[in-house]
Design an enzyme around this catalytic site. Structure first.
Site, PDB file in Angstrom:
ATOM      1  N   GLY A   1       1.886 -73.997 -50.427  1.00 28.36           N
ATOM      2  CA  GLY A   1       1.250 -72.862 -50.991  1.00 28.36           C
ATOM      3  C   GLY A   1       0.792 -71.806 -49.977  1.00 28.36           C
ATOM      4  N   ASP A   2      -0.140 -70.691 -50.195  1.00 30.30           N
ATOM      5  CA  ASP A   2      -0.092 -69.672 -49.285  1.00 30.30           C
ATOM      6  C   ASP A   2      -1.013 -70.273 -48.393  1.00 30.30           C
ATOM      7  OD1 ASP A   2       1.196 -67.368 -50.308  1.00 30.30           O
ATOM      8  OD2 ASP A   2      -0.489 -67.380 -51.981  1.00 30.30           O
ATOM      9  N   GLY A   3      -1.976 -71.378 -48.315  1.00 30.17           N
ATOM     10  CA  GLY A   3      -2.815 -72.095 -47.311  1.00 30.17           C
ATOM     11  C   GLY A   3      -2.029 -72.878 -46.411  1.00 30.17           C
TER      12      GLY A   3
ATOM     13  N   GLU B   1      -8.453 -70.109 -48.398  1.00 30.48           N
ATOM     14  CA  GLU B   1      -9.275 -71.321 -48.020  1.00 30.48           C
ATOM     15  C   GLU B   1     -10.639 -70.862 -47.449  1.00 30.48           C
ATOM     16  OE1 GLU B   1      -7.810 -74.291 -47.492  1.00 30.48           O
ATOM     17  OE2 GLU B   1      -5.984 -73.731 -48.580  1.00 30.48           O
TER      18      GLU B   1
END
Length: 304
Positions: free
Chosen positions: A66-68, A273
């Site tokens: 994912g984006d994290g 995050e």
């Protein structure tokens, strides 16, 4: 062939079989790439693997998750000049979508082999990068509460988000900030500050989309001061993609900015995050800092 480094978030939720890494290696070989696959168990392992890959001279570093996850690996690759590949294996995949990177695994692997490097900007706050956005106030509080509910109560992401949103609205949170940018100071009392890597289209169903990631600007969105009912409307607008820049936000752009507050430390979200950072917060854009592999432009009609 020099091995490319492929770093996958082992908990990205794809239900990997025990031989999944071998299957992935075969898929890369099918498009002509020899890949060293790492199924990383933590963000620290992702970062350490990416650092080792750069030291070893890997011709491409790929992040899958994912984006994290994409953020964690990109934080190492940024500024290195090494091409960066993306396998969008998360839920939202904002970064991949905004760059038109294919969302299916097979097509994303083919893009790593056939794509062209495109220099994109990277945002930074107090030394921590973000590819998509950073935010203060309501959103980091909701993320922190959602994660607690997922860990302690075993709730799913969206149910936990809904409960966290209700709890945040009950607290009626506001943040007093001083925004220093473009040789001016703006004092605001707001529930929500959003800083984007380039300009977001926050209108109608286009919330969260960007037309470009190489404009060399941070975009700053400050929620206007509503009452409790207005705060609920703002949250519902965000949830259902109905945010309007004109009605809900003050919008500014800058290459760098400072956010000061009476709090010595503040929760700051970067690409989803949450980190606690010392204030003031120093934001800047890093133009063309990351070479991302994206689909080659289609040939013009009538071209060779």
């Amino acid at each position: 062939m020099s091995k490319i480094a492929v770093i996958i978030n082992a908990s990205a939720g794809c239900g990997y079989a025990s031989d999944w890494a071998q299957q992935l290696e075969a898929q890369f070989l099918a498009v002509g790439l020899d890949a060293a696959i790492t199924l990383a168990q933590s963000g620290a392992e992702m970062i350490a693997t990416a650092e080792q890959a750069l030291r070893d001279g890997a011709p491409i570093v790929v992040a899958g998750g994912g984006d994290g996850t994409i953020n964690a690996v990109a934080s190492v690759v940024t500024g290195s000049g090494t091409p960066f590949g993306v396998l969008p294996l998360g839920t939202l995949n904002h970064f991949a979508k905004d760059l038109n990177i294919p969302l299916t695994l097979e097509a994303a692997i083919a893009n790593v082999a056939q794509g062209v490097p495109h220099q994109v900007d990277v945002g930074e706050v107090n030394g921590r990068i973000f590819l998509n956005n950073s935010s203060l106030g309501l959103y980091p509080d909701i993320v922190r509460d959602r994660e607690k509910q997922q860990r302690r109560l075993g709730r799913g992401k969206w149910l936990a988000f809904s409960w966290a949103l209700v709890a945040a609205l009950r607290r009626y949170p506001f943040l007093s900030v001083q925004l220093k940018l473009n040789d001016a100071v703006h004092a605001r009392r707001t529930p929500f500050v959003f800083i984007g890597n380039n300009e977001y289209l926050m209108e109608g169903l286009n919330i969260g989309e960007r037309e470009r990631l190489d404009g060399g600007q941070l975009s700053l969105y400050v929620a206007q001061r509503p009452g409790r009912l207005g705060l609920l409307k703002l949250a519902l607008h965000a949830l259902f993609g109905k945010l309007s820049q004109a009605k809900d936000f003050d919008v500014l752009t800058a290459t760098d900015l400072e956010i000061a507050t009476k709090h010595r430390r503040l929760r700051v979200a970067t690409d989803g995050e949450v980190t606690i950072m010392n204030t003031p917060l120093h934001y800047r854009i890093r133009p063309a800092a990351l070479a991302v592999l994206v689909p080659a432009p289609a040939a013009a009609p009538g071209g060779e």
